[in-house]
Design a protein around this motif. Structure first.
Motif, PDB file in Angstrom:
ATOM      1  N   LEU A 132       0.817  -1.210   0.000  1.00  0.00           N
ATOM      2  CA  LEU A 132       0.000   0.000   0.000  1.00  0.00           C
ATOM      3  C   LEU A 132       0.850   1.259   0.000  1.00  0.00           C
ATOM      4  O   LEU A 132       0.319   2.369  -0.100  1.00  0.00           O
ATOM      5  N   LEU A 133       2.173   1.070   0.106  1.00  0.00           N
ATOM      6  CA  LEU A 133       3.098   2.195   0.197  1.00  0.00           C
ATOM      7  C   LEU A 133       4.036   2.255  -0.990  1.00  0.00           C
ATOM      8  O   LEU A 133       4.344   1.250  -1.614  1.00  0.00           O
ATOM      9  N   LYS A 134       4.499   3.459  -1.276  1.00  0.00           N
ATOM     10  CA  LYS A 134       5.532   3.685  -2.282  1.00  0.00           C
ATOM     11  C   LYS A 134       6.483   4.735  -1.720  1.00  0.00           C
ATOM     12  O   LYS A 134       6.053   5.831  -1.358  1.00  0.00           O
ATOM     13  N   ASN A 135       7.748   4.379  -1.610  1.00  0.00           N
ATOM     14  CA  ASN A 135       8.731   5.283  -0.994  1.00  0.00           C
ATOM     15  C   ASN A 135       8.291   5.707   0.408  1.00  0.00           C
ATOM     16  O   ASN A 135       8.370   6.883   0.772  1.00  0.00           O
ATOM     17  N   ARG A 136       7.771   4.733   1.158  1.00  0.00           N
ATOM     18  CA  ARG A 136       7.358   4.904   2.556  1.00  0.00           C
ATOM     19  C   ARG A 136       6.077   5.721   2.726  1.00  0.00           C
ATOM     20  O   ARG A 136       5.621   5.931   3.848  1.00  0.00           O
ATOM     21  N   LYS A 137       5.477   6.183   1.634  1.00  0.00           N
ATOM     22  CA  LYS A 137       4.245   6.967   1.725  1.00  0.00           C
ATOM     23  C   LYS A 137       3.088   6.217   1.077  1.00  0.00           C
ATOM     24  O   LYS A 137       3.287   5.333   0.264  1.00  0.00           O
ATOM     25  N   VAL A 138       1.869   6.589   1.465  1.00  0.00           N
ATOM     26  CA  VAL A 138       0.683   5.924   0.945  1.00  0.00           C
ATOM     27  C   VAL A 138       0.567   6.159  -0.557  1.00  0.00           C
ATOM     28  O   VAL A 138       0.777   7.263  -1.050  1.00  0.00           O
ATOM     29  N   LYS A 139       0.236   5.105  -1.282  1.00  0.00           N
ATOM     30  CA  LYS A 139       0.081   5.208  -2.732  1.00  0.00           C
ATOM     31  C   LYS A 139      -1.105   6.112  -3.086  1.00  0.00           C
ATOM     32  O   LYS A 139      -1.909   6.484  -2.238  1.00  0.00           O
ATOM     33  N   SER A 140      -1.214   6.431  -4.361  1.00  0.00           N
ATOM     34  CA  SER A 140      -2.293   7.294  -4.833  1.00  0.00           C
ATOM     35  C   SER A 140      -3.643   6.601  -4.699  1.00  0.00           C
ATOM     36  O   SER A 140      -3.734   5.372  -4.609  1.00  0.00           O
ATOM     37  N   SER A 141      -4.708   7.380  -4.712  1.00  0.00           N
ATOM     38  CA  SER A 141      -6.059   6.830  -4.610  1.00  0.00           C
ATOM     39  C   SER A 141      -6.339   5.849  -5.738  1.00  0.00           C
ATOM     40  O   SER A 141      -6.994   4.815  -5.529  1.00  0.00           O
ATOM     41  N   GLU A 142      -5.846   6.161  -6.938  1.00  0.00           N
ATOM     42  CA  GLU A 142      -6.070   5.288  -8.085  1.00  0.00           C
ATOM     43  C   GLU A 142      -5.402   3.935  -7.869  1.00  0.00           C
ATOM     44  O   GLU A 142      -5.997   2.874  -8.133  1.00  0.00           O
ATOM     45  N   GLU A 143      -4.172   3.951  -7.377  1.00  0.00           N
ATOM     46  CA  GLU A 143      -3.450   2.702  -7.129  1.00  0.00           C
ATOM     47  C   GLU A 143      -4.114   1.886  -6.021  1.00  0.00           C
ATOM     48  O   GLU A 143      -4.233   0.657  -6.115  1.00  0.00           O
ATOM     49  N   LEU A 144      -4.567   2.570  -4.979  1.00  0.00           N
ATOM     50  CA  LEU A 144      -5.185   1.876  -3.851  1.00  0.00           C
ATOM     51  C   LEU A 144      -6.537   1.283  -4.234  1.00  0.00           C
ATOM     52  O   LEU A 144      -6.865   0.162  -3.845  1.00  0.00           O
ATOM     53  N   ASN A 145      -7.315   2.016  -4.998  1.00  0.00           N
ATOM     54  CA  ASN A 145      -8.609   1.492  -5.438  1.00  0.00           C
ATOM     55  C   ASN A 145      -8.433   0.253  -6.302  1.00  0.00           C
ATOM     56  O   ASN A 145      -9.252  -0.670  -6.249  1.00  0.00           O
ATOM     57  N   GLU A 146      -7.352   0.212  -7.059  1.00  0.00           N
ATOM     58  CA  GLU A 146      -7.069  -0.962  -7.877  1.00  0.00           C
ATOM     59  C   GLU A 146      -6.727  -2.157  -6.987  1.00  0.00           C
ATOM     60  O   GLU A 146      -7.165  -3.283  -7.238  1.00  0.00           O
ATOM     61  N   ILE A 147      -5.961  -1.915  -5.922  1.00  0.00           N
ATOM     62  CA  ILE A 147      -5.597  -2.980  -4.983  1.00  0.00           C
ATOM     63  C   ILE A 147      -6.830  -3.520  -4.268  1.00  0.00           C
ATOM     64  O   ILE A 147      -6.992  -4.730  -4.090  1.00  0.00           O
ATOM     65  N   PHE A 148      -7.723  -2.602  -3.855  1.00  0.00           N
ATOM     66  CA  PHE A 148      -8.884  -3.000  -3.055  1.00  0.00           C
ATOM     67  C   PHE A 148     -10.089  -3.430  -3.902  1.00  0.00           C
ATOM     68  O   PHE A 148     -11.109  -3.833  -3.353  1.00  0.00           O
TER      69      PHE A 148
END
Length: 275
Positions: A202-218
């Protein structure tokens, strides 16, 4: 984002928030306190994962069960925290900070955020640090209200295994999910039917990924009525919960997690990919 705050936002609000340092190392229980004593975000207080955010380990209940709520309330009252306090929690990987985030949500606190990128990002962006211990304010009074809907127990997990509209999400690494690597527990694998969403994904470079990336994961969870997040001891699962609850309100954390599940000899485990 509702559950996360960036470094610049925190810099602008340092005097208006209560900052909690929740740094911790799963292999060294003294790590967090030592790091806090060396240096910390100016004005922050230290909260210990095992001493303040977890209770005594017993035969069942997991390796980091819920703390005694009255003791937890005493701790935060000593820090001057009230229900109206704006709280920011941080660590180095946003994992133990997420456990603190979940814990405050569990007692009904509304205004709490995780520092996106954690202490590493704070240092990178030139945030002020100190080795001076923050002076304690006057003791407060905190009127809590338990939100049971965000906490799952083993009974609910067993129900989730049987019900197609309840999903169990395993938040440890994929290798641990498959039972290929297990540094803490004697039975490698995962709870039956659980799918893998590693909290680090869920992270990229220690920060939360973008909403688009997270919605794809979930996306694969969209058909589920309820989501139960599990890990080893309810820590990594709290990060999945914090990120997921940015978008959805049907998530909960199995605080006992895999350490509780495997404490019952009759409970089966799986090592296959169920994604």
């Amino acid at each position: 984002m509702n559950n996360f705050i960036n470094v610049n936002q925190l810099k602008e609000n340092l005097k208006n928030v209560v900052i909690l340092d929740v740094r911790f190392d799963l292999h060294d229980s003294n790590y967090g306190q030592q790091k806090y004593d060396e240096e910390h975000i100016i004005g922050s207080f230290f909260i210990d994962l095992d001493k303040n955010l977890a209770g005594e380990k017993k035969e069942h209940g997991g390796s980091r069960p819920l703390p005694e709520i009255k003791e937890f309330i005493k701790k935060i009252e000593r820090l001057g925290i009230t229900k109206d306090s704006s709280i920011v929690v941080y660590d180095e990987e946003m994992v133990t900070a997420a456990r603190a985030f979940w814990m405050f949500k569990y007692i009904g606190h509304k205004d709490i955020k995780i520092l996106n990128g954690g202490y590493t990002e704070w240092l990178k962006e030139g945030g002020v640090v100190t080795n001076e211990k923050t002076q304690l304010p006057e003791t407060s009074k905190y009127n809590f209200e338990i939100l049971k809907d965000i906490c799952a127990d083993i009974v609910e997990v067993k129900e989730a295994i049987k019900e197609k509209d309840i999903s169990i999400v395993e938040c440890r690494s994929f290798e641990r999910y498959l039972g290929q690597n297990e540094p803490f527990y004697s039975k490698p694998g995962h709870i039956p039917t659980a799918i893998s969403i590693d909290s680090k994904s869920l992270l990229k470079n220690r920060k939360v990924k973008s909403s688009e990336e997270l919605n794809e994961i979930f996306r694969r969870l969209n058909s589920s009525k309820n989501i139960v997040f599990s890990c080893g001891s309810g820590v990594n699962a709290s990060l999945d919960y914090a990120v997921y609850s940015e978008f959805f309100s049907n998530g909960k954390v199995y605080i006992g997690s895999y350490s509780d599940w495997t404490s019952y000899s009759e409970n089966s485990i799986e090592t296959k990919d169920e994604n």
